[in-house]
Design a protein around this motif. Sequence first.
Motif, short mmCIF file in Angstrom:
data_model
loop_
_atom_site.label_atom_id
_atom_site.label_comp_id
_atom_site.label_asym_id
_atom_site.label_seq_id
_atom_site.Cartn_x
_atom_site.Cartn_y
_atom_site.Cartn_z
N ALA A 60 -7.77 -3.75 -0.88
CA ALA A 60 -9.10 -4.47 -1.64
C ALA A 60 -10.31 -3.71 -2.96
CB ALA A 60 -9.79 -4.97 -0.10
N ASN A 61 -10.28 -2.61 -2.65
CA ASN A 61 -11.47 -2.44 -4.30
C ASN A 61 -10.95 -2.15 -5.64
OD1 ASN A 61 -13.47 -2.61 -2.39
ND2 ASN A 61 -13.73 -1.00 -1.34
N GLY A 62 -10.00 -2.12 -5.15
CA GLY A 62 -8.80 -2.30 -6.92
C GLY A 62 -8.12 -0.24 -6.86
N HIS A 63 -8.42 0.25 -5.94
CA HIS A 63 -8.22 1.89 -6.06
C HIS A 63 -7.44 1.77 -5.15
CE1 HIS A 63 -12.10 1.93 -5.72
NE2 HIS A 63 -12.07 2.29 -7.39
N LYS A 64 -6.43 3.44 -5.72
CA LYS A 64 -5.02 3.15 -4.97
C LYS A 64 -5.04 4.62 -3.60
CE LYS A 64 -1.17 3.81 -8.70
NZ LYS A 64 0.10 4.84 -9.23
N PRO A 65 -4.32 3.86 -3.03
CA PRO A 65 -4.87 4.89 -1.65
C PRO A 65 -4.54 6.73 -1.33
CG PRO A 65 -3.56 3.40 -0.61
CD PRO A 65 -3.04 3.16 -2.61
N GLU A 66 -5.40 7.00 -0.57
CA GLU A 66 -5.41 8.30 -1.16
C GLU A 66 -4.24 8.81 0.01
OE1 GLU A 66 -9.51 9.81 0.13
OE2 GLU A 66 -10.43 8.47 -1.37
N THR A 67 -4.44 10.12 -0.22
CA THR A 67 -2.73 10.69 0.87
C THR A 67 -3.58 11.52 1.80
OG1 THR A 67 -1.05 9.40 -0.82
CG2 THR A 67 -0.49 11.18 1.24
N ARG A 68 -3.85 12.36 2.01
CA ARG A 68 -3.73 12.79 3.56
C ARG A 68 -2.81 13.48 4.65
NH1 ARG A 68 -10.08 11.29 4.71
NH2 ARG A 68 -10.82 11.26 2.34
N VAL A 69 -3.39 14.39 5.34
CA VAL A 69 -1.98 14.82 6.07
C VAL A 69 -3.41 14.90 7.69
CG1 VAL A 69 -1.06 17.02 7.16
CG2 VAL A 69 -0.95 16.27 4.72
N PRO A 124 -12.01 0.23 5.91
CA PRO A 124 -11.08 1.34 5.48
C PRO A 124 -10.68 1.25 6.47
CG PRO A 124 -13.80 2.49 6.04
CD PRO A 124 -14.04 0.92 5.80
N ILE A 125 -9.07 1.75 6.16
CA ILE A 125 -8.02 1.77 7.48
C ILE A 125 -7.02 2.47 6.77
CG2 ILE A 125 -7.78 -0.55 7.86
CD1 ILE A 125 -5.53 -1.07 5.78
N PHE A 126 -5.90 2.94 8.23
CA PHE A 126 -5.29 3.98 8.29
C PHE A 126 -3.59 3.45 8.08
CE2 PHE A 126 -8.38 6.42 9.98
CZ PHE A 126 -9.42 7.43 9.60
N LEU A 127 -3.00 3.72 7.31
CA LEU A 127 -1.68 3.50 7.62
C LEU A 127 -0.57 4.82 7.76
CD1 LEU A 127 -0.93 0.34 5.36
CD2 LEU A 127 -0.86 0.37 7.21
N HIS A 128 0.89 4.71 8.63
CA HIS A 128 1.76 5.46 7.45
C HIS A 128 1.80 5.82 6.49
CE1 HIS A 128 2.62 6.22 12.05
NE2 HIS A 128 2.74 7.38 12.13
N ALA A 129 2.12 7.27 5.66
CA ALA A 129 2.32 6.77 4.53
C ALA A 129 4.10 6.78 3.58
CB ALA A 129 2.45 8.08 3.68
N PHE A 163 -0.57 10.05 5.90
CA PHE A 163 -0.77 8.91 5.76
C PHE A 163 -2.17 8.46 5.39
CE2 PHE A 163 -4.35 11.78 7.70
CZ PHE A 163 -5.86 10.78 7.64
N LEU A 164 -2.32 7.27 4.48
CA LEU A 164 -2.83 6.81 3.21
C LEU A 164 -4.34 6.07 4.38
CD1 LEU A 164 -0.55 4.64 2.06
CD2 LEU A 164 -0.46 6.39 0.91
N VAL A 165 -5.51 6.27 3.37
CA VAL A 165 -6.44 5.64 3.83
C VAL A 165 -6.96 4.80 2.44
CG1 VAL A 165 -8.77 6.24 4.30
CG2 VAL A 165 -7.27 8.30 4.47
N LEU A 166 -7.77 3.65 2.68
CA LEU A 166 -7.60 2.52 1.84
C LEU A 166 -8.65 1.44 2.70
CD1 LEU A 166 -5.14 0.13 2.68
CD2 LEU A 166 -3.78 1.96 2.86
N TYR A 172 0.72 -1.25 0.16
CA TYR A 172 0.19 -0.10 0.48
C TYR A 172 0.43 1.79 -0.26
CZ TYR A 172 -3.30 -3.44 0.95
OH TYR A 172 -4.82 -4.22 0.92
N GLN A 173 2.29 0.89 0.65
CA GLN A 173 2.51 2.78 0.85
C GLN A 173 3.52 2.89 -0.42
OE1 GLN A 173 5.13 1.25 4.49
NE2 GLN A 173 4.10 1.92 5.93
#
Length: 158
Positions: A24-33, A73-78, A54-57, A17-18
């Motif tokens: 899981a939906n076939g999209h690139k993770p969104e990046t947010r601050v 949805p989950i969050f990850l450090h970018a 961070f990423l939202v995916l 993801y990073q």
Amino acid sequence: MSRKRYLALETETARHYQNGGLDANGHKPETRVSDGGSIPCRHCLQHVAKGEEFLVLAHRPFPAPQPYAETGPIFLHAKECARYGREQAVPEMFLGWERIMLRGYDRDDRIVYGTGTVVGTDEIETTADRILENPDVVFVHARSASNNCFQCRIEPAE
């Protein structure tokens, strides 16, 4: 209390993801601050600090799609972070929360009915022990009590 492990998202999955891999939906993770609020990274099991990206995916914490394999949805450090390493300790990020949902699953990754409950975070250890005593339960998910988002997996220590 029995010995158990609190397992964060696997490093291979986090790096996928990073590095821009599809969710899981076939999209690139969104990046947010981060605004410094409750943004729990599912890999290091720490909150993303204010000002950090961070990423939202969408993530499905199961090996294959099936009726009980929830995707959410989950969050990850970018940026890369170290995987949670204190597996036998309740992740500290949970201790600032009021409540959490715990739910048991069987060897076929199906919900074991009657195991799902919302408890105070001070009850995570004893409630996870009780759920894992059920002979049909192989692992427990810790999930957001308000949004049902996957946080981590809890299983007996080997």
